[in-house]
Motif scaffolding. Structure first.
Motif, short mmCIF file in Angstrom:
data_model
loop_
_atom_site.label_atom_id
_atom_site.label_comp_id
_atom_site.label_asym_id
_atom_site.label_seq_id
_atom_site.Cartn_x
_atom_site.Cartn_y
_atom_site.Cartn_z
N GLY A 162 -7.38 5.54 -29.56
CA GLY A 162 -7.08 5.84 -30.97
C GLY A 162 -7.55 7.23 -31.35
O GLY A 162 -6.84 7.98 -32.04
N CYS A 163 -8.77 7.59 -30.93
CA CYS A 163 -9.31 8.93 -31.20
C CYS A 163 -8.45 10.01 -30.56
O CYS A 163 -8.13 11.04 -31.18
CB CYS A 163 -10.75 9.05 -30.68
SG CYS A 163 -11.97 8.23 -31.70
N VAL A 164 -8.08 9.78 -29.31
CA VAL A 164 -7.26 10.77 -28.59
C VAL A 164 -5.91 10.95 -29.26
O VAL A 164 -5.40 12.08 -29.42
CB VAL A 164 -7.09 10.35 -27.12
CG1 VAL A 164 -6.09 11.27 -26.43
CG2 VAL A 164 -8.43 10.38 -26.40
N GLU A 165 -5.29 9.82 -29.70
CA GLU A 165 -3.99 9.92 -30.36
C GLU A 165 -4.09 10.70 -31.67
O GLU A 165 -3.23 11.53 -31.99
CB GLU A 165 -3.46 8.51 -30.63
CG GLU A 165 -2.96 7.79 -29.38
CD GLU A 165 -2.54 6.36 -29.66
OE1 GLU A 165 -2.66 5.93 -30.84
OE2 GLU A 165 -2.11 5.68 -28.72
N ARG A 166 -5.16 10.40 -32.45
CA ARG A 166 -5.33 11.13 -33.71
C ARG A 166 -5.52 12.62 -33.45
O ARG A 166 -4.95 13.47 -34.13
CB ARG A 166 -6.51 10.57 -34.49
CG ARG A 166 -6.22 9.25 -35.19
CD ARG A 166 -7.27 8.97 -36.27
NE ARG A 166 -8.62 9.00 -35.73
CZ ARG A 166 -9.22 7.97 -35.14
NH1 ARG A 166 -8.54 6.82 -34.99
NH2 ARG A 166 -10.46 8.06 -34.70
N LEU A 167 -6.34 12.93 -32.47
CA LEU A 167 -6.59 14.35 -32.14
C LEU A 167 -5.31 15.03 -31.66
O LEU A 167 -5.04 16.19 -32.00
CB LEU A 167 -7.67 14.46 -31.07
CG LEU A 167 -9.10 14.18 -31.53
CD1 LEU A 167 -10.05 14.14 -30.33
CD2 LEU A 167 -9.57 15.25 -32.52
N THR A 168 -4.55 14.30 -30.85
CA THR A 168 -3.28 14.87 -30.35
C THR A 168 -2.33 15.14 -31.50
O THR A 168 -1.72 16.22 -31.60
CB THR A 168 -2.63 13.91 -29.34
OG1 THR A 168 -3.52 13.69 -28.25
CG2 THR A 168 -1.32 14.51 -28.81
#
Length: 328
Positions: free
Chosen positions: A115-121
């Protein structure tokens, strides 16, 4: 305008544009009088001068340039604000994600990490898109300001140029001669001669009297064209007034200075004009020259007076000749 503490407004720009152009003597005289009394020109006086001597057409260019300039600046400021907001949002996402990841202690928290990676992406892609959009807007603003600068440079060139001959005009000369003298005086060593050459067309009044003013203009154009062909790259030439011209230039020796002036004099002497409808009668053109060598710490007024005195001597000694001003 800066020198006399006058704000850069369309009205002030229009007034000074016409002042430098020199085609409205009454405006120049009134502005000179106001500056001499007050060392500046207030907005009220500037408006009064504008209303008396100029009209809305004279203001149009500068009003348009001013409006476009400030409109472009406002747009850049808005775009900067938007870019900063996006940057702040991205920074917040980075901080929140970092804090969230720091709290993860369970090795099986894959979904939370993803979830964190998707938001950052997503935020990173959005930030890149905003950056590209902002870069495009900045490029557009740059081109707008560049075009406005070129428009003002063109208007300044027009203001500095005599329309008949294409030479610099008297207003430009009055500004440049001070700088010419100052720069030479500030040099530690004087390895060259700084020279003011003044020349005018002999018996010019006769062309106007016998052939009419149109023929007089033709004579001025012929002389201007011939002189342009011979002028040094480092020299500047001005129409000082009427049939009188000035050249500022640098020379290695007095012989070089004399050779240059004589080169121009002889080429002018090859010119002639005919009266309309008369193919047999020709009127020769010639010019007289007065040269003054600049001495360090001499001001422009003195240099012009010396060159003018030498020109007068050339006239009284028979015309179509060169005289050098004696040192005083």
């Amino acid at each position: 305008m800066v020198k006399y503490r006058m704000p850069v407004t369309p009205i002030n720009y229009a007034i000074w544009y016409c002042y430098i152009q020199g085609n409205k003597p009454s405006l120049n005289a009134e502005l000179d009088h106001v500056i001499a009394q007050q060392q500046t020109c207030t907005q009220d006086r500037a408006k009064a001068i504008f209303d008396k001597h100029l009209n809305k057409d004279d203001l149009a260019l500068f009003q348009d340039v001013s409006e476009k300039f400030y409109s472009t600046i406002d747009q850049v400021q808005q775009d900067l604000g938007i870019a900063l907001e996006h940057s702040k949002s991205f920074t917040t996402t980075l901080v929140d994600s970092q804090n969230e990841l720091n709290l993860i202690t369970d090795i099986s928290s894959y979904n939370q990490v993803l979830g964190c990676v998707e938001r950052l992406t997503d935020e990173s892609i959005a930030m890149q898109n905003h950056a590209r959009e902002f870069q495009t807007k900045l490029a557009f603003a740059y081109n707008e300001i560049k075009d406005l600068k070129e428009a003002l440079n063109v208007s300044k060139k027009v203001a500095d140029t005599d329309p008949l001959t294409g030479f610099y005009n008297r207003g430009k000369f009055d500004l440049d001669i001070t700088d010419f003298c100052k720069k030479y005086s500030e040099q530690n060593q004087h390895t060259s001669l700084a020279v003011l050459i003044m020349f005018d067309i002999d018996h010019f009044k006769r062309f106007n009297d016998d052939f009419g003013h149109q023929k007089g203009d033709e004579v001025l154009k012929l002389v201007a064209k011939k002189v342009k062909e011979k002028i040094k790259e480092t020299a500047k030439i001005y129409r000082y007034g009427g049939e009188e011209f000035c050249i500022t230039a640098y020379f290695d020796t007095i012989n070089d200075m004399m050779a240059f002036a004589d080169y121009i004099r002889l080429d002018i002497a090859k010119l002639a004009v005919r009266k309309k409808g008369d193919t047999n009668t020709k009127r020769a053109i010639s010019a007289s020259f007065g040269l003054a060598i600049l001495r360090p710490f001499t001001n422009g007024t003195v240099l012009v007076e010396r060159a003018n005195r030498a020109l007068y001597i050339a006239k009284t000694h028979g015309r179509n000749r060169i005289e050098i001003a004696p040192d005083v």
